[in-house]
Design an enzyme around this catalytic site. Structure first.
Site, PDB file in Angstrom:
ATOM      1  N   HIS A   1      -1.241 113.970  39.880  1.00 19.69           N
ATOM      2  CA  HIS A   1      -1.841 115.191  40.907  1.00 19.69           C
ATOM      3  C   HIS A   1      -3.184 114.936  40.874  1.00 19.69           C
ATOM      4  O   HIS A   1      -4.091 115.523  40.337  1.00 19.69           O
ATOM      5  CB  HIS A   1      -1.582 116.388  39.991  1.00 19.69           C
ATOM      6  CG  HIS A   1      -0.149 116.866  39.847  1.00 19.69           C
ATOM      7  ND1 HIS A   1       0.137 118.290  39.652  1.00 19.69           N
ATOM      8  CD2 HIS A   1       1.114 116.093  40.267  1.00 19.69           C
ATOM      9  CE1 HIS A   1       1.447 118.356  40.047  1.00 19.69           C
ATOM     10  NE2 HIS A   1       1.968 117.131  40.129  1.00 19.69           N
ATOM     11  N   TYR A   2      -3.595 113.650  41.354  1.00 18.44           N
ATOM     12  CA  TYR A   2      -5.010 113.268  41.773  1.00 18.44           C
ATOM     13  C   TYR A   2      -5.311 112.887  43.042  1.00 18.44           C
ATOM     14  O   TYR A   2      -4.499 112.404  43.811  1.00 18.44           O
ATOM     15  CB  TYR A   2      -5.449 112.180  40.796  1.00 18.44           C
ATOM     16  CG  TYR A   2      -4.499 111.566  40.007  1.00 18.44           C
ATOM     17  CD1 TYR A   2      -4.278 112.129  38.855  1.00 18.44           C
ATOM     18  CD2 TYR A   2      -3.940 110.243  40.352  1.00 18.44           C
ATOM     19  CE1 TYR A   2      -3.140 111.407  37.937  1.00 18.44           C
ATOM     20  CE2 TYR A   2      -2.677 109.971  39.334  1.00 18.44           C
ATOM     21  CZ  TYR A   2      -2.555 110.423  38.365  1.00 18.44           C
ATOM     22  OH  TYR A   2      -1.528 109.898  37.491  1.00 18.44           O
TER      23      TYR A   2
END
Ligand SMILES: Cc1cc2nc3c(=O)[nH]c(=O)nc-3n(C[C@H](O)[C@H](O)[C@H](O)COP(=O)(O)OP(=O)(O)OC[C@H]3O[C@@H](n4cnc5c(N)ncnc54)[C@H](O)[C@@H]3O)c2cc1C
Ligand code: SF4
Lengths: 583, 258
Positions: free
Chosen positions: A505-506
């Site tokens: 989740h970046y």
């Protein structure tokens, strides 16, 4: 010298959800498309019969090999960044399907508030509510505009969901009913209801029944086999690009997929201000090729999208000193301040936790977005509180011991055998903000196997991240208490980001918006400066929402596909930026 | 990409036999449509014919894996074995690390890609003692194990004049704790890094599929009541009762051979 190949309409870099969607849509529209994927060829049969915790959960078998290539990381601008060396600390997608194959499947739309977070925060709480160091931005698109693209992705993916009582009305029902309810989920739902909250079953990319999607692809009902997150699905029951958009693209002769094609540069012509194609290395032979195209699409995940632009010297690199430039700006993501909560140990209950599916779970959105009053809170935004029954293997279940237990030796063994299936964790998937001091650029020291600089991430928490983590832990604790756990253990608020990039989740760095001063791409993910270059994926998020990213990535990819088709006709910038002169 | 609809990993007959499914209605369309039947037609997993046959096959294969292929000095291997046994000791619940084959599991892991860090970024410069950025050693895991085990032995000789493997449990624990807390020095790697590798690899050896040479006779899984890879739990996922089943391994899941 690189060999120059025949020109095509569209070249797509990366074959996850983002690249797969663009490829399928362009192929359906009759365009000539070449898809380039750095990893190897994969299809659904690669995952049949390989249910193996050590191989996938502990050795990260289907994640990107870091041998010659990783990201460097630091907290402070004046610190030396070090490379993230092991796959334990850096989990990236690879091979046909990308990370979109080993995702869990939790499916949330972002909230109307989240797309207009800056304006709505100011409207409701005043500009002082926004900390000075935070680059809080609207997305340049509203939820109402996003709705049709969300729906399109959800129907392609065959999501199994149920209406969240707090969420905005949907135009159409979820394509499939929710997954089954287990005793642990029931416990969570009953407890949250008693607390006056609004539980619902998490919408899942794991199919509750057999389904044919609008492109004619067949998906099967989930078996709750538990080998889901970090694994590929044995049954074509997890919605991933291998079960949906990639086969759709492959049905068309005008689409060609090339694997082990490592794209190293976007080719750019100064005079016309257009991208002319990409240069890639065929990793089978080491030979270099130039693939010319009318439209170049980067869909290689946030890190590679940023790095390719930087290596190709396209767009202005963000500089934290002057705070000018847009490439690399607003790097963000959900790290170890998100996903914080409480763990409960139940003496008298043993749950079948070895059964499950990636997104089998229940959640409440009472503390998401601006669904609760922030006047007296020292943060903005929110997240879901989730209980998931992923289906846990024996190695991971053996870690379920109350915190005062040593983590090896006699007592550890005894307690871990006792608590393996008596332990439930709930967490807060909190929003993650962008700050002027968090950004991406090229590393001055470390290089990849070709001698090109690695991407350097500079990231530290703002007060917001620690405050929201504390808030989430307290809410999770209350729920866990109501669930009747005998021992409750609260997470610790992390002091600082620990350079662990797990979970995928970046985002950010090539962000969307309506102002070219603070965004790199418009709401079709078309670059402001290079009309035929579309940068698709989480790289476009100006900040992270309070939920998982993939539905928004999928929806934006459908919008970008629409934009690319329009661009191929009119060959111009699709959005007129306010105050911008066009020649 | 080849036509997905045509590809199959196993013959259908083998697959049905070993996963406890009988023929009946066929799922629509894709790859597994021809292989997997409707969930409501699954047999229960404790179908006696299936589990008896496959369990014995799983049990039989461990033996030949019990030879060293990475550690060459038997002294290093004895230190390793003794240390793993302290981390996961034999007790009333059942066997400990040695009886479960964990030292051999670790030996094979060190011989393989993971022990050699062949999928990790390994260009310099290095900061082996960094305590903020995860693994930063120039040494690979196999080398870390050797350096750590030899240091353990060295300290045992210095402090007790006895080989680590021959110390009593309490003294062994004390030495291990000094590595865990970072109170000793190992050239090129943080002692905590060595300790957590040792600790985690031991647990992996206890609980990973017996295909890797540990979890002997699936006794790790039996102790923790883990049933192993099964086709799915669609029938049981809503069950209120905890189901404790005899485990089955990957070998039987895949059809027990070619
Ligand atoms: C363990 C895990 C669980 C997750 N669970 C969820 C979840 O439950 N819900 C959710 O919403 N999200 C989840 N995610 C996040 C989700 O996986 C990502 O958001 C999503 O896969 C991103 O899609 P993408 O197409 O942008 O990138 P990817 O799927 O990563 O695809 C990018 C592709 O580009 C290729 N590539 C990279 N560089 C190059 C290059 N130079 N040349 C050619 N090709 C290149 C890569 O090999 C890869 O195949 C999870 C992630 C992880 C790691
Ligand atoms: S849990 Fe369901 S979706 Fe996940 S891998 Fe198993 S069958 Fe596929």
């Amino acid at each position: 010298m690189a060999e120059e190949l025949d020109k095509v309409d569209v070249v797509v870099v990366g074959m996850g959800w983002a690249g797969g969607i663009i490829s399928a849509e362009m192929a359906k529209a009759g365009k000539s498309v070449v898809g380039l994927e750095k990893g190897i060829d994969k299809n659904r049969s690669d995952y049949v019969g390989v249910k193996d915790e050590l191989r996938f959960d502990n050795r990260y078998q289907i994640m990107q090999n870091l041998t010659g290539h990783t990201v460097t990381s630091r907290n402070e601008i004046d610190e030396t960044a070090l490379p993230v060396r092991t796959m334990q600390n850096m989990q990236l997608g690879t091979d046909v399907g990308g990370a979109s194959v080993h995702w869990a499947g939790a499916t949330y739309r972002y909230w109307p508030y989240e797309f207009e977070i800056r304006s709505q925060t100011i409207d409701r709480y005043g500009a002082d509510k926004i900390p000075e160091d935070m680059n809080l931005q609207d997305w340049g698109i509203t939820y109402d505009e996003m709705e049709e693209y969300y729906e399109k992705w959800e129907y392609t993916a065959g999501i199994s969901g149920e209406q969240d009582p707090l969420a905005p009305e949907r135009n159409r029902e979820w394509p499939n009913p929710p997954l089954k309810e287990t005793p642990s989920l029931r416990l969570f739902k009953d407890a949250t209801e008693r607390l006056g909250l609004h539980p619902f079953q998490i919408a899942a990319g794991n199919l509750s029944q057999n389904y044919e999607n609008p492109d004619g692809e067949q998906l099967n009902a989930c078996m709750y086999c538990s080998f889901c997150t970090r694994h590929g699905c044995d049954f074509s029951a997890k919605s991933d690009p291998l079960a949906t958009v990639i086969p759709t693209a492959m049905k068309h002769d005008n689409f060609e997929l090339r694997t082990r094609a490592n794209v190293r540069r976007v080719l750019y012509d100064e005079d016309s201000g257009k991208a002319t194609g990409v240069m890639y290395v065929d990793e089978n032979t080491g030979e270099e090729y130039e693939q010319p195209a009318d439209v170049v699409v980067l869909a290689a995940f946030a890190f590679a999208n940023n790095r390719l632009l930087m290596l190709s010297d396209i767009g202005e690199q963000y500089d934290p000193e002057t705070r000018e430039g847009v490439i690399g700006r607003n790097f963000n993501g959900q790290y170890n301040s998100a996903f914080h909560g409480a763990t409960g140990f139940f003496e008298n209950e043993q749950f079948n936790l070895y059964m499950g599916a990636g997104a089998l779970g229940a959640a409440v959105n009472d503390y998401a977005a601006d669904n609760f009053d922030h006047s007296d809170l020292d943060f903005i935004g929110g997240g879901a509180i989730e209980l998931r029954q992923y289906g846990f293997g024996a190695i991971s279940s053996s870690g379920n011991v109350p915190g005062d237990t040593p983590n090896w030796g006699q007592e550890f063994k005894d307690k871990s055998l006792h608590y393996a299936y008596r332990t439930l964790t709930i967490w807060y998937t909190s929003i993650a903000m962008s700050y002027w001091h968090n950004y991406l650029d090229l590393d001055p020291t470390y290089t990849d196997e070709y001698g090109d600089p690695l991407l350097r991430a500079t990231y530290k928490f703002g007060d917001q991240e620690r405050n929201i983590a504390q808030f989430g832990i307290e809410r999770c604790h209350e729920i866990m208490e109501e669930m009747g756990a005998d021992i409750i253990e609260d997470g610790n608020v992390p002091e600082e980001f620990n350079h662990v990039y797990s979970g995928g989740h970046y985002t950010g760095g090539v962000v969307m918006g309506d102002d070219p001063e603070t965004s790199a791409v418009n709401s079709y993910l078309q670059m402001w400066d290079v009309d035929n270059l579309f940068v698709v994926g989480g790289s476009a998020f100006p900040q992270f929402g309070g939920h998982h990213p993939t539905p928004t990535i999928g929806a934006l990819a459908y919008r970008a596909a629409e934009g690319i088709e329009r661009y191929l006709e009119d060959e111009e910038q699709l959005v007129k930026a306010p105050g911008r002169k066009f020649i | 990409m080849a036509d997905i609809g045509e590809e199959k990993q196993f013959s259908r007959r083998d697959f049905l036999k070993t996963t406890g499914v009988f023929t009946g209605g066929i799922l629509g369309g894709s790859l597994l449509g021809s292989v997997f039947m409707n969930q409501s037609q699954m047999l229960t997993d404790d179908d006696p014919e299936v589990s008896e046959e496959s369990t014995s096959e799983d049990e039989a294969q461990n033996e030949s894996m019990e030879a060293r292929t990475f550690f060459s000095r038997s002294e290093d291997f004895e230190t390793l074995a003794a240390a793993t046994e302290r981390i996961y000791p034999e007790d009333d619940n059942g066997p400990g690390a040695i009886a479960l084959g964990v030292p051999y599991f670790i030996d094979r892991q060190m011989y393989g890609f993971w022990g050699q860090n062949s999928q990790d970024y390994s260009y310099g410069p290095f900061e082996p003692t960094s305590d903020t950025h995860g693994f930063q050693a120039k040494l690979n895991r196999g080398e870390v194990f050797l350096a750590g085990l030899r240091r353990l032995q060295e300290l045992s000789m210095e402090e007790h004049d006895t080989a680590f493997a021959d110390l009593d449990g309490g003294a062994q624990d004390e030495l291990l704790r000094s590595f865990e807390s970072g109170d000793v020095e190992i050239r090129g790697v943080r002692p905590e890094t060595f300790f957590s590798l040792l600790r985690n690899a031991t647990i992996e050896g206890v609980y990973s599929d017996p295909a890797y040479g540990g979890n002997k006779d699936m006794q790790g899984w039996k102790m923790i009541e883990y049933p192993g890879p099964r086709m799915g739990w669609a029938e049981d996922i809503e069950s209120e009762e905890f189901m404790s089943l005899d485990p089955e391994g990957l070998r039987s899941y895949q059809g027990g051979g070619i």
